[in-house]
Scaffold this motif. Sequence first.
Motif, PDB file in Angstrom:
ATOM      1  N   TYR A  51       0.829  -1.196   0.000  1.00 59.47           N
ATOM      2  CA  TYR A  51       0.000   0.000   0.000  1.00 59.47           C
ATOM      3  C   TYR A  51       0.868   1.252   0.000  1.00 59.47           C
ATOM      4  O   TYR A  51       1.846   1.330   0.757  1.00 59.47           O
ATOM      5  N   VAL A  55      -2.579   5.350   1.737  1.00 63.98           N
ATOM      6  CA  VAL A  55      -3.600   4.304   1.764  1.00 63.98           C
ATOM      7  C   VAL A  55      -3.442   3.447   3.011  1.00 63.98           C
ATOM      8  O   VAL A  55      -4.427   3.073   3.664  1.00 63.98           O
ATOM      9  N   LEU A  59      -6.311   2.831   5.822  1.00 64.37           N
ATOM     10  CA  LEU A  59      -6.752   1.495   6.226  1.00 64.37           C
ATOM     11  C   LEU A  59      -6.463   1.267   7.706  1.00 64.37           C
ATOM     12  O   LEU A  59      -7.267   0.654   8.418  1.00 64.37           O
ATOM     13  N   VAL A  89      -9.375   5.779  -3.132  1.00 68.01           N
ATOM     14  CA  VAL A  89      -9.582   4.543  -2.365  1.00 68.01           C
ATOM     15  C   VAL A  89     -11.079   4.277  -2.399  1.00 68.01           C
ATOM     16  O   VAL A  89     -11.838   4.795  -1.591  1.00 68.01           O
ATOM     17  N   LEU A  92     -12.935   0.234   1.311  1.00 69.52           N
ATOM     18  CA  LEU A  92     -12.250  -0.269   2.497  1.00 69.52           C
ATOM     19  C   LEU A  92     -13.148  -1.319   3.124  1.00 69.52           C
ATOM     20  O   LEU A  92     -14.355  -1.115   3.230  1.00 69.52           O
ATOM     21  N   ALA A 106      -7.785  -2.725   1.440  1.00 72.49           N
ATOM     22  CA  ALA A 106      -8.209  -1.514   0.742  1.00 72.49           C
ATOM     23  C   ALA A 106      -8.051  -1.721  -0.748  1.00 72.49           C
ATOM     24  O   ALA A 106      -7.075  -2.319  -1.209  1.00 72.49           O
ATOM     25  N   ARG A 107      -9.014  -1.207  -1.519  1.00 74.80           N
ATOM     26  CA  ARG A 107      -8.915  -1.224  -2.974  1.00 74.80           C
ATOM     27  C   ARG A 107      -8.726   0.217  -3.440  1.00 74.80           C
ATOM     28  O   ARG A 107      -9.478   1.102  -3.034  1.00 74.80           O
ATOM     29  N   PHE A 108      -7.724   0.449  -4.271  1.00 74.25           N
ATOM     30  CA  PHE A 108      -7.385   1.813  -4.620  1.00 74.25           C
ATOM     31  C   PHE A 108      -6.869   1.918  -6.051  1.00 74.25           C
ATOM     32  O   PHE A 108      -6.450   0.928  -6.657  1.00 74.25           O
ATOM     33  N   VAL A 113      -3.975   7.930  -6.484  1.00 73.71           N
ATOM     34  CA  VAL A 113      -3.330   8.119  -5.181  1.00 73.71           C
ATOM     35  C   VAL A 113      -2.000   8.839  -5.353  1.00 73.71           C
ATOM     36  O   VAL A 113      -1.635   9.713  -4.562  1.00 73.71           O
ATOM     37  N   LEU A 122      -9.031  11.179  -0.548  1.00 69.71           N
ATOM     38  CA  LEU A 122      -8.807   9.761  -0.842  1.00 69.71           C
ATOM     39  C   LEU A 122     -10.116   8.986  -0.765  1.00 69.71           C
ATOM     40  O   LEU A 122     -10.380   8.100  -1.579  1.00 69.71           O
TER      41      LEU A 122
END
Length: 318
Positions: A51, A55, A59, A89, A92, A106-108, A113, A122
């Motif tokens: 990450y 991020v 998280l 992001v 979460l 977390a997906r980002f 970012v 974010l």
Amino acid sequence: MTRDSDAIGRPASPIAEDDSVLPFAVDALDLRGRLVRLGPAAHSILTHYEYPPPVARLLGEAIALAALLGSMLEAHGRFQLQTRSDGPVDMLVVDCDAPGRLRGFARFDADRVAEGAAQGALLGHGHMALTVERPGDAARYQGVVALEGDSLTEAAHRYFRQSEQIPSFVKLTVAESVTPAGRSWRAGGLLLQYLPTTQRPRDLDPGDAPEGAEAEAAEDDAWIEGLSLASTTQDHELVDPGLSGERLLYSLFHERGVMVFPPTQLIEACRCSTEKVADLLRSFPLEDRRDMVGDDGKIGVTCEFCRTHRVFDPADFE
């Protein structure tokens, strides 16, 4: 400083406990709260993926918030914090299985970012859902609050104000420390709530409001005092490995007296298993399973949370 089993007070313990939630009460002000300190558990979750630091911090705050809220389930139940939004992001997910099993991811969008953004940017705009499930219950409880380009802390305050209608204070902190042994992540959080057992007396209305106007409810003096004390908490105090939770609480509330209760220990633990994944694969139609077969003739499945990769022979399901 006292424990619930103590008849008299005792000094605050100097022993700092990582990966635990410490419940406490300030009876003189009708306050209840929880203090979470996360070390190895947070570091493990935040290093399953590479990450970017912003991020990871986001998280980490979600993990601390989920631990504070999920630990209220005590012996059984499942708590989930999930966000969905249009921000870099976009999702979460943190699960807390009582009494203290944590997992999260977390997906980002890495490109967005990398452009640089504050935490609120974010997250973007969307919603945060808090879900509680208990074994044996026919229904589950879910509270949803809007994300409005602000932080998780502000979203949590909005949730308590709108859904629970309980005066609440939340503070979340994440830090990356550098030691001779390497870099490691830490997280911490404080939750304070005003839960009066009886209605406290208020000052009399001055009587000069226009006729027919409704008087605006004033905040209780006890809550104002508790909020003022909790607001003095510094970020570094929540993640300092050398400062015990009891000493931090004593420094905040010693003038009023603070009682602590047995802590809940936390661990990073995923729900996935080979048996559960195999059962899931069996639930798919044969055609769908054939589409999952890779060039090596096997079906590979990777858990989003812990990144454990499992390989299955398609013939085992036919």
